[in-house]
Scaffold this motif. Sequence first.
Motif, PDB file in Angstrom:
ATOM      1  N   HIS A 160       0.339  -1.337  -0.047  1.00 52.43           N
ATOM      2  CA  HIS A 160       0.281   0.315  -0.178  1.00 52.43           C
ATOM      3  C   HIS A 160       0.814   1.490  -0.115  1.00 52.43           C
ATOM      4  CE1 HIS A 160      -4.034   2.144   0.191  1.00 52.43           C
ATOM      5  NE2 HIS A 160      -3.459   1.826   1.694  1.00 52.43           N
ATOM      6  N   ASN A 161       0.381   2.051  -0.007  1.00 47.29           N
ATOM      7  CA  ASN A 161       1.158   3.768  -0.502  1.00 47.29           C
ATOM      8  C   ASN A 161       0.025   4.491   0.521  1.00 47.29           C
ATOM      9  OD1 ASN A 161       0.717   6.402  -1.905  1.00 47.29           O
ATOM     10  ND2 ASN A 161       2.914   5.893  -1.790  1.00 47.29           N
ATOM     11  N   ALA A 162       0.662   5.390   1.248  1.00 46.39           N
ATOM     12  CA  ALA A 162       0.403   6.905   1.969  1.00 46.39           C
ATOM     13  C   ALA A 162      -0.430   7.427   1.358  1.00 46.39           C
ATOM     14  CB  ALA A 162       1.506   7.031   3.048  1.00 46.39           C
ATOM     15  N   ALA A 207       7.067   0.645   6.437  1.00 50.09           N
ATOM     16  CA  ALA A 207       7.829   1.258   5.131  1.00 50.09           C
ATOM     17  C   ALA A 207       8.896   0.470   4.521  1.00 50.09           C
ATOM     18  CB  ALA A 207       8.809   2.607   5.654  1.00 50.09           C
ATOM     19  N   LYS A 208       8.656   0.742   2.335  1.00 51.84           N
ATOM     20  CA  LYS A 208       9.376  -0.705   2.205  1.00 51.84           C
ATOM     21  C   LYS A 208       9.943   0.194   0.584  1.00 51.84           C
ATOM     22  CE  LYS A 208       8.205  -3.183  -0.789  1.00 51.84           C
ATOM     23  NZ  LYS A 208       7.581  -3.921  -1.790  1.00 51.84           N
ATOM     24  N   ARG A 209      10.453   0.376   0.232  1.00 52.14           N
ATOM     25  CA  ARG A 209      10.960   0.925  -0.667  1.00 52.14           C
ATOM     26  C   ARG A 209      10.797  -0.272  -1.850  1.00 52.14           C
ATOM     27  NH1 ARG A 209      13.252   5.397  -3.391  1.00 52.14           N
ATOM     28  NH2 ARG A 209      14.386   6.040  -1.380  1.00 52.14           N
ATOM     29  N   SER A 210       9.739  -0.183  -2.845  1.00 49.70           N
ATOM     30  CA  SER A 210       9.639  -0.967  -3.835  1.00 49.70           C
ATOM     31  C   SER A 210       9.859  -0.997  -5.075  1.00 49.70           C
ATOM     32  CB  SER A 210       8.067  -0.669  -4.601  1.00 49.70           C
ATOM     33  OG  SER A 210       7.310  -0.805  -3.005  1.00 49.70           O
ATOM     34  N   HIS A 211      10.767  -1.856  -5.337  1.00 45.36           N
ATOM     35  CA  HIS A 211      11.956  -2.222  -6.808  1.00 45.36           C
ATOM     36  C   HIS A 211      11.652  -1.341  -8.132  1.00 45.36           C
ATOM     37  CE1 HIS A 211       8.092  -4.079  -8.868  1.00 45.36           C
ATOM     38  NE2 HIS A 211       8.607  -4.106 -10.015  1.00 45.36           N
ATOM     39  N   ASN A 212      10.248  -0.364  -8.329  1.00 48.69           N
ATOM     40  CA  ASN A 212      10.562   0.997  -8.927  1.00 48.69           C
ATOM     41  C   ASN A 212      10.847   2.316  -7.922  1.00 48.69           C
ATOM     42  OD1 ASN A 212       8.211   1.083  -6.807  1.00 48.69           O
ATOM     43  ND2 ASN A 212       6.513   1.077  -8.695  1.00 48.69           N
ATOM     44  N   GLY A 213      11.117   1.847  -6.947  1.00 46.29           N
ATOM     45  CA  GLY A 213      11.954   3.343  -6.353  1.00 46.29           C
ATOM     46  C   GLY A 213      10.905   4.004  -5.594  1.00 46.29           C
ATOM     47  N   MET A 214       8.926   3.403  -5.256  1.00 43.73           N
ATOM     48  CA  MET A 214       8.214   4.263  -4.630  1.00 43.73           C
ATOM     49  C   MET A 214       8.587   4.098  -3.026  1.00 43.73           C
ATOM     50  SD  MET A 214       4.959   4.449  -6.385  1.00 43.73           S
ATOM     51  CE  MET A 214       4.483   5.862  -6.043  1.00 43.73           C
ATOM     52  N   GLU A 215       7.970   4.912  -2.037  1.00 47.20           N
ATOM     53  CA  GLU A 215       7.636   4.951  -1.239  1.00 47.20           C
ATOM     54  C   GLU A 215       6.805   4.341  -0.432  1.00 47.20           C
ATOM     55  OE1 GLU A 215      10.559   4.586   1.868  1.00 47.20           O
ATOM     56  OE2 GLU A 215      12.024   5.585   0.259  1.00 47.20           O
ATOM     57  N   ASN A 216       6.498   2.680  -0.524  1.00 48.43           N
ATOM     58  CA  ASN A 216       5.383   1.919   0.304  1.00 48.43           C
ATOM     59  C   ASN A 216       5.034   1.319   1.335  1.00 48.43           C
ATOM     60  OD1 ASN A 216       3.960   2.957  -2.160  1.00 48.43           O
ATOM     61  ND2 ASN A 216       5.693   1.061  -3.930  1.00 48.43           N
ATOM     62  N   ALA A 275      -9.115  -2.237   6.153  1.00 48.44           N
ATOM     63  CA  ALA A 275      -8.651  -3.329   5.773  1.00 48.44           C
ATOM     64  C   ALA A 275      -7.240  -3.295   5.036  1.00 48.44           C
ATOM     65  CB  ALA A 275      -9.074  -4.260   4.926  1.00 48.44           C
ATOM     66  N   LEU A 276      -6.670  -2.118   3.874  1.00 47.07           N
ATOM     67  CA  LEU A 276      -5.673  -1.980   3.039  1.00 47.07           C
ATOM     68  C   LEU A 276      -4.442  -1.469   4.232  1.00 47.07           C
ATOM     69  CD1 LEU A 276      -7.337  -0.619  -0.253  1.00 47.07           C
ATOM     70  CD2 LEU A 276      -6.524  -3.000   0.745  1.00 47.07           C
ATOM     71  N   TRP A 277      -5.090  -0.148   5.616  1.00 50.03           N
ATOM     72  CA  TRP A 277      -4.060   0.480   5.876  1.00 50.03           C
ATOM     73  C   TRP A 277      -4.252  -0.288   7.371  1.00 50.03           C
ATOM     74  CZ3 TRP A 277      -0.911   3.430   4.064  1.00 50.03           C
ATOM     75  CH2 TRP A 277       0.073   4.041   5.290  1.00 50.03           C
ATOM     76  N   ARG A 278      -3.440  -1.062   7.875  1.00 54.09           N
ATOM     77  CA  ARG A 278      -2.914  -1.318   8.928  1.00 54.09           C
ATOM     78  C   ARG A 278      -1.534  -1.573   9.632  1.00 54.09           C
ATOM     79  NH1 ARG A 278      -5.403  -6.463  10.203  1.00 54.09           N
ATOM     80  NH2 ARG A 278      -4.295  -6.290  12.226  1.00 54.09           N
ATOM     81  N   PRO A 279      -0.989  -0.227  10.334  1.00 52.78           N
ATOM     82  CA  PRO A 279       0.416   0.378  10.992  1.00 52.78           C
ATOM     83  C   PRO A 279       0.583  -0.968  11.722  1.00 52.78           C
ATOM     84  CG  PRO A 279      -0.929   2.463  10.818  1.00 52.78           C
ATOM     85  CD  PRO A 279      -2.482   1.058  10.117  1.00 52.78           C
TER      86      PRO A 279
END
Length: 370
Positions: free
Chosen positions: A302-304, A329-338, A320-324
């Motif tokens: 997901h993404n903030a 946090a992770k940096r995806s293979h496309n460079g996005m902060e997710n 259901a999707l936003w579950r802190p």
Amino acid sequence: MTTSARPAQPAGTAPVARPRRLLDVRTVYAEPAALALPRGQQVVARWPEAEVVEVASALRIPAVHGDDASVERWVRTKTEVLALGVRKSMAARKNDRSANWIAPSLSNGCAMACAYCYVPRHKGYANPITVYANSDDVVGYLQRHVARQGVKPGPDQCDPAAWVYDIGENSDASVDAVVSDNVRDLVAAFARMPTAKASFATKHVNRDLLTYDPRGRTRVRFSVMPERMAKLVDVRTDPVRERIAAVDDFVEAGYEVHLNLSPVIVHEGWLQEWAELLAQLDDALSPRSKTQCAAEVIFLTHNAGLHEVNLGWHPKGEEALWRPDVQEAKRSHNGMENVRYRARWKAVWVQRLLDLIAERTPWLTVRYAF
């Protein structure tokens, strides 16, 4: 931004049937260069009552992507707006996960509204379909790119023998096929490429695709998840049971058909729901479909920024999707902060689902899971 005179309808082109639930186009925002091409004229002709508005860029429309009030019209915009442009950059991006290469796409955005979709993260406050009219340029590029690869040297997780090109990373090709003949052109092109396959994931059963001639060179990946969760987050998609029921028909029509078990959304009772879905797959698919089938298992990312947008139109889904409490946090293979499920817990959950698949659907090879 100016209202354009409608281009002359191409000879032999007539409006075609399309699912009004998904598309009832009232406005087409179009780059002038796209309107000059036959494919652009075909798109406009399919909605003869729609207003055509000329814009400088189909991906940067101030009245659509730059207006924060558009969030409140999220689904309505997807239904009533199309953008029409010309693909300017041509590059196949290395992937080696679902496909060997991500093809330069002939569309961006979708008429469906899956709450977890990553495409809107790039586009602001609305995400209707943008279709590119220069399909010949993209097909020609792909033909040359495939030729440069030569014969695949050996099997990998994408395919035993063919180079696999994802033609729908930023869209749903089954819906794109309602808008224009771009998908038909791509399926026909790959049917003539003995060393490559097209591939796309879909949540829409478009039976017009059964009239194409894929010759085994296009892989359709029906995305499935437990029905209860799909009703919450797979907004405007076809019911999961209909996607499953279509598998045998697409195999008979000459497609390779795989399954995307995605996204896997962890909640109380999630594994039991997946057990029920796997039983449904085992009961529904024919022996022929099972023999050629494989799957990808993809846990939710997901993404903030998308979370904030979703709160404006579908806050229930975010429960259901936003579950802190279970995400990091992770940096995806496309460079996005997710954000993703915490790595330590996710590893356990992935293995539990893989064990369940091996037990309940031993015929289903998992190509990869993450």
